[in-house]
Design a protein around this motif. Sequence first.
Motif, short mmCIF file in Angstrom:
data_model
loop_
_atom_site.label_atom_id
_atom_site.label_comp_id
_atom_site.label_asym_id
_atom_site.label_seq_id
_atom_site.Cartn_x
_atom_site.Cartn_y
_atom_site.Cartn_z
N SER A 259 0.83 -1.21 0.00
CA SER A 259 0.00 0.00 0.00
C SER A 259 0.86 1.26 0.00
O SER A 259 2.05 1.22 0.31
CB SER A 259 -0.94 0.01 1.21
N GLU B 123 0.47 5.32 1.46
CA GLU B 123 -0.31 6.24 2.30
C GLU B 123 0.14 7.67 2.02
O GLU B 123 1.34 7.95 1.96
CB GLU B 123 -0.12 5.92 3.77
N SER C 80 -0.71 11.72 3.32
CA SER C 80 -1.42 12.60 4.24
C SER C 80 -0.95 14.04 4.04
O SER C 80 0.20 14.28 3.68
CB SER C 80 -1.21 12.16 5.70
N ARG D 225 -6.17 11.93 4.66
CA ARG D 225 -5.22 10.80 4.57
C ARG D 225 -5.84 9.76 3.66
O ARG D 225 -7.03 9.44 3.77
CB ARG D 225 -4.95 10.21 5.95
N TRP E 275 -5.22 5.87 1.65
CA TRP E 275 -4.48 4.64 1.40
C TRP E 275 -4.89 4.11 0.04
O TRP E 275 -6.09 3.98 -0.25
CB TRP E 275 -4.79 3.58 2.45
N ASN F 172 -3.95 -1.20 -1.56
CA ASN F 172 -3.88 -2.10 -0.43
C ASN F 172 -3.92 -3.56 -0.88
O ASN F 172 -4.30 -3.88 -1.99
CB ASN F 172 -5.03 -1.83 0.55
N GLN G 213 2.60 5.65 13.13
CA GLN G 213 2.09 5.40 11.78
C GLN G 213 0.84 4.54 11.87
O GLN G 213 0.77 3.57 12.63
CB GLN G 213 3.12 4.70 10.88
N TRP H 182 -3.58 0.43 7.49
CA TRP H 182 -4.93 -0.04 7.18
C TRP H 182 -4.85 -1.22 6.23
O TRP H 182 -4.33 -1.10 5.12
CB TRP H 182 -5.76 1.09 6.57
#
Length: 311
Positions: A186, A188, A190, A214, A216, A219, A242, A245
């Motif tokens: 994944s 991420e 933000s 934020r 993701w 995944n 951190q 997800w």
Amino acid sequence: MTQQGPRKSNTEIAALHWWRIMSDDQLAADHFDGFAQWMDQDPAHKEAFDQISSHHHKSNKNTQTSQTSERASRQTTSRFGWTKVGFGGGAAVAAVALVFLTIATFMPSSPAWQDMTLPDGSVAQFAPGSTFEVAYSDNQRTVHLTNGSVIIDAAKDRVHPLRVVTDLGIVSVVGTRFAVSVMETSMETSVQEGVVRVDADISGAKYVLKPGDRLWTGNADGQIRREALPPQHALELREGWQTFWHASVSDVLDALSRHSGQQFIVLPTDHTNALVSGRFQLTAADQTLSALKMVSGLHVRRVTDVVSVIY
């Protein structure tokens, strides 16, 4: 007359013997107690075992570096030395693919952030052990992030957006403060200030993020997640926190190893193949391992102060 190299000491021979055993998942499971006792007998045992592990780690890293040497046209290249080594298979892979290997070992570099001022005045902060390249020219501002995390305070340039390029997508900004983390499964992103665009390579979708957003993408289960949080918490990675997800246990152990300085030997089990979600303190290994035990059921056996076996 054939020249011979220096003779190995008994400790070096024993360390090589144990390294070969721990590179075979069946043998490792059967001989773990003996290995742990040998490591605890003498500090020299751990030093010799670490040297052999480091040798194989560097050999794998050199192979990867030679494969990317043709990118020499980039103006600036920076690499920091954490590599994930799959013993027995010779390739860097995630725990979710460990059925093809025997053991995966997370070997951290020094758990320190790398702060860099980019040619345009942007400031980049790379998390411990991150692997990246910086490519700047008259018409591009690009950071290639292969592994790890970066926090960027981007200088404004509406003609040449600053891009963070990963295998899972591209993050583009004109001038803002944001963070990107890339893992095996994944990515991420933000945002604390300004506006960011994320192009997800896997789905082809595009997203616009504002302060406090934020996202993701890519995944392990193919889903996308977006959440809002106070902007002041958007860059909490610098404080060691951190949020993961639906990340593989491998991804969490990867980040934990790099930030805490701990080394993990991961044996392939259903627990290490699990997907987990949660907010973890990456500089506190014991705290995070305890949380992982609760959410995934994995087992942890401490070998030395800095080496643990995960199964």
